[in-house]
Design a protein around this motif. Structure first.
Motif, PDB file in Angstrom:
ATOM      1  N   UNK A 106       0.837  -1.189   0.000  1.00  0.00           N
ATOM      2  CA  UNK A 106       0.000   0.000   0.000  1.00  0.00           C
ATOM      3  C   UNK A 106       0.878   1.248   0.000  1.00  0.00           C
ATOM      4  N   UNK A 107       2.032   1.176   0.664  1.00  0.00           N
ATOM      5  CA  UNK A 107       2.932   2.322   0.659  1.00  0.00           C
ATOM      6  C   UNK A 107       3.421   2.612  -0.749  1.00  0.00           C
ATOM      7  N   UNK A 108       3.803   1.558  -1.462  1.00  0.00           N
ATOM      8  CA  UNK A 108       4.275   1.741  -2.826  1.00  0.00           C
ATOM      9  C   UNK A 108       3.154   2.279  -3.706  1.00  0.00           C
ATOM     10  N   UNK A 109       1.972   1.733  -3.513  1.00  0.00           N
ATOM     11  CA  UNK A 109       0.833   2.199  -4.301  1.00  0.00           C
ATOM     12  C   UNK A 109       0.583   3.678  -4.042  1.00  0.00           C
ATOM     13  N   UNK A 110       0.730   4.059  -2.761  1.00  0.00           N
ATOM     14  CA  UNK A 110       0.487   5.451  -2.411  1.00  0.00           C
ATOM     15  C   UNK A 110       1.539   6.358  -3.047  1.00  0.00           C
ATOM     16  N   UNK A 111       2.807   5.950  -2.989  1.00  0.00           N
ATOM     17  CA  UNK A 111       3.869   6.749  -3.589  1.00  0.00           C
ATOM     18  C   UNK A 111       3.639   6.865  -5.097  1.00  0.00           C
ATOM     19  N   UNK A 112       3.254   5.761  -5.709  1.00  0.00           N
ATOM     20  CA  UNK A 112       2.973   5.787  -7.142  1.00  0.00           C
ATOM     21  C   UNK A 112       1.844   6.764  -7.437  1.00  0.00           C
ATOM     22  N   UNK A 113       0.839   6.768  -6.547  1.00  0.00           N
ATOM     23  CA  UNK A 113      -0.279   7.681  -6.784  1.00  0.00           C
ATOM     24  C   UNK A 113       0.173   9.132  -6.704  1.00  0.00           C
ATOM     25  N   UNK A 114       0.976   9.449  -5.666  1.00  0.00           N
ATOM     26  CA  UNK A 114       1.453  10.823  -5.494  1.00  0.00           C
ATOM     27  C   UNK A 114       2.229  11.263  -6.728  1.00  0.00           C
ATOM     28  N   UNK A 115       3.078  10.359  -7.226  1.00  0.00           N
ATOM     29  CA  UNK A 115       3.883  10.707  -8.398  1.00  0.00           C
ATOM     30  C   UNK A 115       3.013  10.901  -9.628  1.00  0.00           C
ATOM     31  N   UNK A 116       2.026  10.035  -9.750  1.00  0.00           N
ATOM     32  CA  UNK A 116       1.198  10.070 -10.948  1.00  0.00           C
ATOM     33  C   UNK A 116       0.298  11.302 -10.964  1.00  0.00           C
ATOM     34  N   UNK A 117      -0.171  11.673  -9.764  1.00  0.00           N
ATOM     35  CA  UNK A 117      -1.162  12.745  -9.725  1.00  0.00           C
ATOM     36  C   UNK A 117      -0.526  14.106  -9.932  1.00  0.00           C
ATOM     37  N   UNK A 118       0.778  14.210  -9.731  1.00  0.00           N
ATOM     38  CA  UNK A 118       1.418  15.507  -9.840  1.00  0.00           C
ATOM     39  C   UNK A 118       2.649  15.407 -10.732  1.00  0.00           C
ATOM     40  N   UNK A 119       2.537  15.810 -11.991  1.00  0.00           N
ATOM     41  CA  UNK A 119       3.654  15.657 -12.930  1.00  0.00           C
ATOM     42  C   UNK A 119       4.907  16.398 -12.481  1.00  0.00           C
ATOM     43  N   UNK A 120       4.720  17.546 -11.811  1.00  0.00           N
ATOM     44  CA  UNK A 120       5.889  18.310 -11.362  1.00  0.00           C
ATOM     45  C   UNK A 120       6.693  17.473 -10.374  1.00  0.00           C
ATOM     46  N   UNK A 121       5.964  16.806  -9.464  1.00  0.00           N
ATOM     47  CA  UNK A 121       6.639  15.937  -8.506  1.00  0.00           C
ATOM     48  C   UNK A 121       7.384  14.834  -9.228  1.00  0.00           C
ATOM     49  N   UNK A 122       6.726  14.288 -10.253  1.00  0.00           N
ATOM     50  CA  UNK A 122       7.342  13.197 -11.009  1.00  0.00           C
ATOM     51  C   UNK A 122       8.655  13.673 -11.643  1.00  0.00           C
ATOM     52  N   UNK A 123       8.609  14.849 -12.264  1.00  0.00           N
ATOM     53  CA  UNK A 123       9.809  15.394 -12.905  1.00  0.00           C
ATOM     54  C   UNK A 123      10.906  15.601 -11.863  1.00  0.00           C
ATOM     55  N   UNK A 124      10.524  16.186 -10.711  1.00  0.00           N
ATOM     56  CA  UNK A 124      11.548  16.476  -9.712  1.00  0.00           C
ATOM     57  C   UNK A 124      12.158  15.186  -9.183  1.00  0.00           C
ATOM     58  N   UNK A 125      11.324  14.155  -8.995  1.00  0.00           N
ATOM     59  CA  UNK A 125      11.881  12.897  -8.521  1.00  0.00           C
ATOM     60  C   UNK A 125      12.775  12.258  -9.591  1.00  0.00           C
ATOM     61  N   UNK A 126      12.403  12.448 -10.866  1.00  0.00           N
ATOM     62  CA  UNK A 126      13.237  11.949 -11.947  1.00  0.00           C
ATOM     63  C   UNK A 126      14.602  12.613 -11.925  1.00  0.00           C
TER      64      UNK A 126
END
Lengths: 315, 580
Positions: A37-57
């Protein structure tokens, strides 16, 4: 306290509208707590916010460069080559070469490890010390709160960069001292956030309940209250990582801290600055861009990190 | 489902007409219909009650009517008209003009509805100025007039008061004055008395009714309390899950409720003659109420409180500084110490349950905190099964053997659960800290067992508090309290934050647990009517003193003190139960 509970009740009621108006929530199968569930939640956070995704990339790229740097760089960052000094960017030298013929790209990649190391260890130090000071002050109050509060105010009263300069100048020009200096100037931010977050929860119902369950004050503070202060602390950590990198680079720029020929972004900008006038812009430009991207990455990561550590963001 | 029977025979012209209204919210899990297919009318001068439990969409409906839904919300279907103005398609500018002048609203929490850093009078003047009713000195005079209308004594002086200087009831009066400032024709009152004491609730409601009647206004009263709606509304709409399940005149609704949900809601609302089992839905298998053990009084008391005093001296919080000592101006010396608990004594028989009733600020929470050893008394003694508790320092009491025997269920189930702990971890905590070695070894099965006892499904144990409903959270709180099989359980308004139907179930659960586990209860509450259901004896507290004590039935039937009488009178009474 009655009022607080009451307001919480009202807030709950207001939440209830949206919460209970969300039939999917109750219909969903129970999420088994734990890794999945933790991984699913992190995936959700990343997916829902592209800026976050870019920054994590970007952050992932930086970590990769820091870990694998020495194995992937095309040239030795310290090897000078008098035949190829001050070359503009080319296929052979992506970011050009400096006045000693060293490959700028290789130096930038190698420098990532040092800069990240300084930033993370400084931030980790100030997080630990600041959290402890702030939590104790917020929970127990009294003379400890008064004294620590005034000490923090005193630190904040200095121009922070000047204070860091003073500390490094006094303690000596080493990487450890840069870390200590950066940590000291950042402690007040953590202490203040922790104090405030702990203080507002000191009389919450779940804290009383924890006491009734036989937890002593330290356990209540460490296991029950402090974890609830983590989400805003995460934002602080992420912003601070950016500042810490800038701070370390700044110190090196003015000649304190890391010394040449060690590759470090701040030194490279400093060394490159004198060549800008004569048209060799790439010397300062590329490390500068890296510095900017690193700081930007950390600033953008804050929101995402907060959402990841906050269980209330999960459905 | 929801085609409300139009039973309005009076032919008064409709002021508000809502037709097939639908409101949807965009959420993480997609679009959710919060309200669908809701139709009703409000006639001129009529008081309409919208009753429902949390999540029924009653507040969302009123927000839609005012067009103050938050950003995620959207009116997805239907028509709304206010005296021939189309509210769905009106521009934001037109709506701004309507709000406050034609339609105004009273919110749940009066303190949050008032700006904390502005004088209350100025806030009323603002509204008058905003809608070009009056300016300057005239606005001030009108504001004072309004404050007088809502029966605030010494209105000229109160004009300059800040919200924090006024009590909750006074704040709500100011909010009413604000709402009525521009003589609107429709008043929407959204839970106007939630969080107020029963006596304050009564005065506030009577004030609203009196003022709206005098001005010929229409009122929409939104409430979870069927008793309140019954006392003040002409017609009642019952909502559930965003739809209207039943709409009828108040008397008719109570005389012959058609929908099973309405029936259950009416049953769940405590009335003066209802027993605890009456609150549950009809179709639930009802175990016979065990006979009360009359021998209880003979056994030795589990808890004895003698001449308990707690003084909150201003010196505790505001020590005189060296400066004020120096210049001889010592505020601490001048102000009087406040006695929150003033020399009270009582005892609870083993296996008995005693209610402690009083309005906010009467010292009941202070008393329970002292018994819980969360607060040090100024003087007096608290004995648990004959052992003096005040002798053990508060710091070391956390690990004392008596800690496990003395547990508490808190008022607000949300506030009392750590947001970062799963339900299982919440229940585990006391067992891990205070349980026997045996319990700790089999902690998983022990938690499962406790959860089963409070009828909490095992698969919910891995959820975080915000993933649970109010009733489920209450169960987790109760499970935590009974995990160590305490001898005495203090219940601090355990149902105050719950819907009536959930309250009914929780009260019954608590009742059964006491019989099964042989615990004693101290039930702290402001609601005499709820206390009566669970307790054998009642203590009525006022301003730190116990003004009346006796068996619950006797105190309610023939109160000796005038204060108790006032409390009883203030409880809103739903009409008698329909013939089942």
């Amino acid at each position: 306290m009655q009022d607080q509970q009451f307001i919480a009740a009202i807030a709950n009621e207001a939440d209830g509208q949206v919460e209970a108006a969300d039939p999917l929530k109750t219909l969903r199968p129970t999420q088994s707590a734990g890794a999945s569930s933790t991984i699913a939640h992190i995936a959700y956070v990343l997916k829902s916010n592209p800026v976050t995704l870019v920054s994590f990339g970007l952050f992932f790229l930086m970590v990769l460069a820091a870990v694998l740097g020495p194995y992937i760089v095309p040239y030795d960052p310290l090897a000078s080559n008098s035949a190829a000094t001050l070359q503009p960017p080319s296929w052979a030298h992506w970011f050009g070469t400096d006045q000693l013929g060293r490959d700028v790209f290789s130096r930038i990649v190698i420098a990532t490890r040092l800069d990240l190391f300084i930033a993370t260890s400084a931030v980790a130090l100030s997080f630990v010390i600041g959290s402890i000071l702030g939590s104790l002050a917020g929970y127990f109050g009294g003379w400890f709160d008064t004294i620590s509060g005034r000490v923090i105010d005193t630190i904040m009263a200095f121009p922070l960069f000047v204070l860091a300069m003073g500390i490094v100048a006094a303690l000596g020009n080493t990487v450890e001292n840069i870390i200590y200096a950066t940590a000291i100037i950042n402690i007040p931010f953590y202490a203040r956030v922790a104090r405030g977050e702990v203080n507002i929860r000191r009389n919450a119902g779940f804290v009383h309940a924890a006491r009734l369950s036989g937890n002593n004050d330290l356990r209540v503070l460490a296991l029950h209250i402090f974890p609830n202060a983590l989400p805003p602390m995460m934002v602080q950590i992420s912003l601070n990582l950016g500042w810490a990198i800038l701070n370390a680079a700044g110190l090196s720029f003015i000649g304190l801290g890391v010394r040449p020929p060690t590759p470090e972004w701040g030194i490279m900008v400093a060394e490159g600055a004198q060549f800008i006038v004569s048209g060799e812009w790439w010397l300062a430009f590329f490390p500068g861009i890296c510095l900017m991207l690193a700081v930007l990455t950390f600033n953008l990561m804050g929101d995402g990190l907060r959402d990841m550590v906050d269980p209330a963001q999960r459905t | 489902m929801s085609n409300p029977v139009d039973i309005d025979e009076t032919h008064r012209p409709a002021l508000v007409r809502v037709d097939q209204l639908g409101v949807s919210f965009a959420t993480r899990n997609g679009v959710v219909e919060a309200v669908s297919n809701v139709s009703f009318e409000v006639a001129n001068g009529e008081t309409l009650g919208i009753v429902g439990e949390s999540g029924s969409g009653k507040s969302v409906t009123s927000y839609a009517l005012m067009r103050i839904l938050d950003r995620a919300g959207r009116i997805s279907a239907g028509q709304m008209t206010y005296s021939s103005i189309d509210l769905v398609n009106a521009s934001e500018r037109e709506m701004r003009d309507l709000r406050g002048r034609e339609i105004s609203m009273i919110f749940q929490n009066p303190r949050m509805a008032l700006n904390p850093i502005r004088r209350v009078g100025d806030q009323i003047s603002d509204v008058l100025t905003q809608h070009a009713q009056a300016i300057g000195a005239e606005a001030r005079a009108k504001s004072i007039e309004l404050l007088k209308t809502v029966k605030i004594r010494d209105a000229e002086a109160r004009y300059n008061a800040y919200p924090f200087e006024l009590s909750g009831g006074m704040c709500q009066r100011v909010v009413i004055a604000l709402a009525l400032a521009c003589r609107p024709r429709l008043l929407i009152a959204d839970e106007p008395t939630t969080g107020l004491d029963v006596t304050t609730q009564k005065t506030v409601m009577e004030l609203i009714v009196e003022l709206t009647r005098a001005r010929g206004m229409s009122t929409i009263l939104i409430t979870h309390d069927l008793g309140l709606a019954a006392s003040y509304c002409d017609r009642i709409i019952v909502m559930k899950d965003g739809e209207i399940v039943e709409a009828n005149k108040t008397d008719a609704l109570f005389a012959s409720p058609k929908h099973p949900y309405t029936r259950n809601l009416i049953r769940a609302t405590p009335r003066l003659d209802s027993r605890i089992r009456d609150l549950l839905p009809e179709d639930l298998a009802i175990a016979a109420l065990p006979k009360r053990d009359t021998q209880l009084q003979a056994t030795s008391p589990i808890l004895e409180v003698t001449s308990l005093i707690k003084t909150f001296s201003p010196t505790d919080t505001r020590r005189p500084g060296w400066l004020s000592n120096l210049i001889g101006d010592n505020p601490a010396v001048r102000s009087d110490a406040q006695r929150a608990v003033d020399n009270i004594s009582f005892s609870i028989p083993a296996g008995g349950s005693v209610g402690l009733v009083g309005e906010s600020g009467c010292g009941k929470s202070t008393t329970s905190s002292i018994i819980m050893r969360l607060l040090e008394p100024t003087s007096g003694s608290v004995k648990l099964s004959g052992v003096e508790l005040t002798g053990v320092p508060m710091k070391s009491f956390a690990r004392s053997a008596y800690r496990a025997q003395l547990q508490m269920v808190f008022q607000d189930p949300t506030d009392s659960l750590n947001p970062r702990f799963t339900a299982r971890r919440v229940i585990e905590d006391p067992i891990r800290m205070l349980g026997s070695d045996e319990d700790r070894k089999s902690i998983t099965s022990r938690v499962d067992e406790v959860a089963e006892r409070v009828s909490l499904p095992i698969d919910l144990l891995n959820r975080f508090p915000h993933q649970l409903s109010g009733g489920q959270k209450a169960r987790v709180g109760i499970a935590r309290a009974i995990a160590l099989s305490p001898k005495l359980l203090i219940l601090d308004e355990p149902t105050a934050a719950l819907d009536v139907s959930v309250q009914a179930v929780v009260l019954n659960l608590l009742h059964d647990l006491r019989t099964d586990l042989g615990m004693s209860y101290l039930f702290v509450s402001h609601d005499l009517n709820v206390v009566r259901l669970l307790c054998d004896d009642v203590l009525v507290m006022q301003a730190g003193r116990i003004v009346e004590q006796g068996s619950a039935d006797e105190v309610l039937a023939s109160p000796q003190s005038s204060y108790t009488q006032t409390l009883i009178d203030a409880i809103p009474h739903p009409p008698p139960l329909y013939a089942a």
